[in-house]
Design a protein around this motif. Structure first.
Motif, PDB file in Angstrom:
ATOM      1  N   SER A  80       0.645  -1.769   0.375  1.00 43.29           N
ATOM      2  CA  SER A  80       0.481   0.053   0.106  1.00 43.29           C
ATOM      3  C   SER A  80       1.168   1.163   0.307  1.00 43.29           C
ATOM      4  N   ASN A  81      -0.089   2.069  -0.868  1.00 40.23           N
ATOM      5  CA  ASN A  81       1.334   3.885  -1.058  1.00 40.23           C
ATOM      6  C   ASN A  81       0.557   4.842   0.274  1.00 40.23           C
ATOM      7  N   ASN A  82      -0.347   4.706   0.964  1.00 39.58           N
ATOM      8  CA  ASN A  82      -1.079   4.401   1.352  1.00 39.58           C
ATOM      9  C   ASN A  82       0.115   5.768   3.123  1.00 39.58           C
ATOM     10  N   PRO A  83      -0.492   6.894   2.888  1.00 40.76           N
ATOM     11  CA  PRO A  83       0.362   8.646   2.964  1.00 40.76           C
ATOM     12  C   PRO A  83       1.146   8.251   4.588  1.00 40.76           C
ATOM     13  N   THR A  84       0.459   7.226   5.495  1.00 44.62           N
ATOM     14  CA  THR A  84       0.945   7.115   6.399  1.00 44.62           C
ATOM     15  C   THR A  84       1.083   6.002   6.834  1.00 44.62           C
ATOM     16  N   ASN A  85       1.595   5.369   5.343  1.00 43.64           N
ATOM     17  CA  ASN A  85       2.474   4.265   5.472  1.00 43.64           C
ATOM     18  C   ASN A  85       4.000   4.730   4.728  1.00 43.64           C
ATOM     19  N   LEU A  86       3.817   5.653   4.437  1.00 42.06           N
ATOM     20  CA  LEU A  86       4.882   5.805   3.576  1.00 42.06           C
ATOM     21  C   LEU A  86       5.797   7.221   4.692  1.00 42.06           C
ATOM     22  N   SER A  87       4.995   8.048   5.910  1.00 42.63           N
ATOM     23  CA  SER A  87       5.759   8.498   6.332  1.00 42.63           C
ATOM     24  C   SER A  87       6.188   8.257   7.605  1.00 42.63           C
ATOM     25  N   ALA A  88       5.738   7.289   7.974  1.00 42.60           N
ATOM     26  CA  ALA A  88       5.873   6.023   8.953  1.00 42.60           C
ATOM     27  C   ALA A  88       7.443   5.242   8.872  1.00 42.60           C
ATOM     28  N   LYS A  89       7.276   5.113   7.158  1.00 42.84           N
ATOM     29  CA  LYS A  89       8.485   4.317   7.081  1.00 42.84           C
ATOM     30  C   LYS A  89       8.196   3.148   7.495  1.00 42.84           C
ATOM     31  N   CYS A  90       6.363   2.593   7.422  1.00 46.62           N
ATOM     32  CA  CYS A  90       6.216   0.939   7.654  1.00 46.62           C
ATOM     33  C   CYS A  90       5.218   1.095   6.863  1.00 46.62           C
ATOM     34  N   TYR A  91       4.785  -0.549   7.048  1.00 45.83           N
ATOM     35  CA  TYR A  91       3.439  -0.768   5.983  1.00 45.83           C
ATOM     36  C   TYR A  91       2.304  -1.489   6.887  1.00 45.83           C
ATOM     37  N   ARG A  92       2.027  -1.054   8.158  1.00 43.16           N
ATOM     38  CA  ARG A  92       0.832  -1.097   7.938  1.00 43.16           C
ATOM     39  C   ARG A  92      -0.818  -1.093   8.604  1.00 43.16           C
ATOM     40  N   TRP A  93      -0.807   0.172   7.228  1.00 40.19           N
ATOM     41  CA  TRP A  93      -2.437   0.501   7.324  1.00 40.19           C
ATOM     42  C   TRP A  93      -2.678   0.386   5.423  1.00 40.19           C
ATOM     43  N   VAL A  94      -3.794  -0.166   5.416  1.00 43.59           N
ATOM     44  CA  VAL A  94      -4.965  -0.036   3.892  1.00 43.59           C
ATOM     45  C   VAL A  94      -5.569   1.314   4.080  1.00 43.59           C
ATOM     46  N   GLU A  95      -6.063   1.663   3.049  1.00 41.24           N
ATOM     47  CA  GLU A  95      -7.769   2.226   2.192  1.00 41.24           C
ATOM     48  C   GLU A  95      -8.581   1.492   1.904  1.00 41.24           C
ATOM     49  N   ILE A  96      -9.244   1.808   2.682  1.00 40.99           N
ATOM     50  CA  ILE A  96     -10.686   0.831   2.343  1.00 40.99           C
ATOM     51  C   ILE A  96     -12.421   1.732   2.067  1.00 40.99           C
ATOM     52  N   ALA A  97     -12.509   2.156   1.022  1.00 40.21           N
ATOM     53  CA  ALA A  97     -13.501   2.690   0.707  1.00 40.21           C
ATOM     54  C   ALA A  97     -13.238   4.169   1.413  1.00 40.21           C
ATOM     55  N   GLY A  98     -12.328   4.598   1.398  1.00 34.67           N
ATOM     56  CA  GLY A  98     -11.229   5.939   1.366  1.00 34.67           C
ATOM     57  C   GLY A  98     -10.613   6.450   3.329  1.00 34.67           C
ATOM     58  N   VAL A  99     -11.074   5.239   4.021  1.00 34.36           N
ATOM     59  CA  VAL A  99     -10.920   4.704   5.304  1.00 34.36           C
ATOM     60  C   VAL A  99     -10.071   4.425   5.166  1.00 34.36           C
TER      61      VAL A  99
END
Length: 390
Positions: A80-99
């Motif tokens: 996932s290229n979710n902004p939260t993942n990129l800013s935290a330098k880890c891949y813990r979040w996915v985006e589903i229907a904008g959430v």
């Protein structure tokens, strides 16, 4: 339910006090975080009541569906290229229907549900090494591997704590448990410390028996300052100084020090006692469940809350090494709050079924007693008439 609602209200008050400074800095709106969290709380309570009116035993049929769905989300988070993942330098979040959604929160409940279903399905063989430890552990390996790749070490530790708590309380492979736990702890410690300097830095900053705060990590040092300045009764709600850009993660992992600084030792003690009451009530509900599946579900859910509370307060008080675990119902985060309230809905469902069973048992006893009484009265009338009647 009343205990839980008091905890939620308490958490929202503390979160608003802890968040308004950070919210204003980030968005220019002091109410942004608490407004969002309040919305999740209202939705979560509605979901909780909805789940409470369904039979928890239906969850048994969703075990494998939820397991594979969780693995899918955990794998999707890695790409996932979710902004939260990129800013935290880890891949813990996915985006589903904008959430934005954190799959590791779902993995906790998936582990609880899968373990409860397995232990219930193999009650007769649960004392053996194969059915008590090895087979229930196999589905856990892919989950932990994907979480490790994120990386999210605190989630791994918490899931393992919940898992082994359920096995021990379920009487699974008890004679093998001590050596397995020893090997598991050594393996987890080696895995974490051999990966990067991040974990080692946290361990080096853990100074349990030292009063020198300069050797602590910055988060722990600021946390100790906040707790110490609270004293017995605190500085007053809203009057924390450390939350103003000094203490990191004041709305999440380090919200408890803000509570201590503003409400003091008394406020912290009330918080701990409320959680203790909730956990004890949850254990009693699990013990009154009509089947082993419900008991194991209850143990797993309350084990998750108990371990999260213990680890969060242990971290902020420098009792255990620094690791990122939120305080249930207090820390910000929609995924965590919705999942926790959904799980509490399962607890209420177990309570409803358990209470209905007890009421049915009482009704049968009263009917049996009434029949005996009626039979005895008729016998007396037949023997002696009015002189011997009762």
């Amino acid at each position: 339910m009343v205990t839980l609602l008091v905890i939620i209200a308490y958490g929202l008050v503390v979160l608003f006090s802890a968040s308004y400074s950070v919210s204003y800095q980030e968005s220019g709106d002091s109410f942004s975080q608490i407004r969002q969290q309040l919305g999740f709380a209202v939705a979560g309570v509605a979901i909780m009541f909805g789940i409470s009116f369904t039979d928890y035993r239906a969850l048994r049929h969703l075990t494998w569906y939820l397991y594979f769905f969780t693995l899918l989300l955990l794998a999707a988070a890695l790409f996932s290229n979710n902004p939260t993942n990129l800013s935290a330098k880890c891949y813990r979040w996915v985006e589903i229907a904008g959430v934005t959604f954190q799959p590791s929160e779902l993995a906790k409940f998936s582990t609880i549900l899968g373990t409860a279903a397995f232990v219930d399905a193999h009650q007769q063989q649960k004392g053996s090494l194969l059915y008590g430890i090895i087979l229930p552990t196999l589905p856990l390996i892919p989950t932990l591997f994907l979480i490790f790749r994120q990386p999210h070490y605190s989630a791994i530790i918490l899931i393992l704590m919940i898992y082994f708590t359920m096995l021990i309380c379920g009487g699974c492979g008890l004679k093998w448990m001590l050596p397995v736990l020893s090997v598991g702890v050594i393996g987890v410690v080696y895995m974490l410390t051999s990966q990067d300097n991040y974990v080692q830095t946290r361990l080096d900053g853990w100074t349990l028996f030292s009063s020198d705060t300069s050797t602590m990590t910055d988060q722990t040092e600021q946390s100790i300052y906040a707790i110490a300045s609270g004293g017995l009764f605190g500085l007053g709600i809203g009057n924390s100084r450390q939350k103003h850009q000094w203490l990191p993660e004041v709305t999440n992992d380090f919200i408890f020090p803000v509570l201590c600084e503003e409400l003091g030792f008394i406020g912290a003690l009330v918080c701990i006692l409320l959680f203790a009451a909730l956990i004890i009530q949850g254990i009693l509900i699990a013990m009154r469940s009509p089947d082993l599946f419900g008991s194991m579900l209850g143990v797993g859910i309350m084990g998750q809350i108990a371990w999260q509370v213990f680890c969060n307060i242990g971290v902020v008080t420098n009792t255990i090494p620094n690791t990122g675990i939120s305080l249930p119902f207090f820390s910000s985060g929609g995924t965590s709050l919705l999942m926790l309230l959904g799980e509490m809905g399962v607890m209420l469902s177990i309570s409803r079924v358990g209470n209905a069973r007890i009421e049915e048992r009482r009704r049968r006893k009263l009917e049996a007693f009434a029949k005996k009484l009626e039979h005895g009265t008729r016998s007396v009338y037949r023997r002696g008439g009015a002189a011997h009647s009762i």
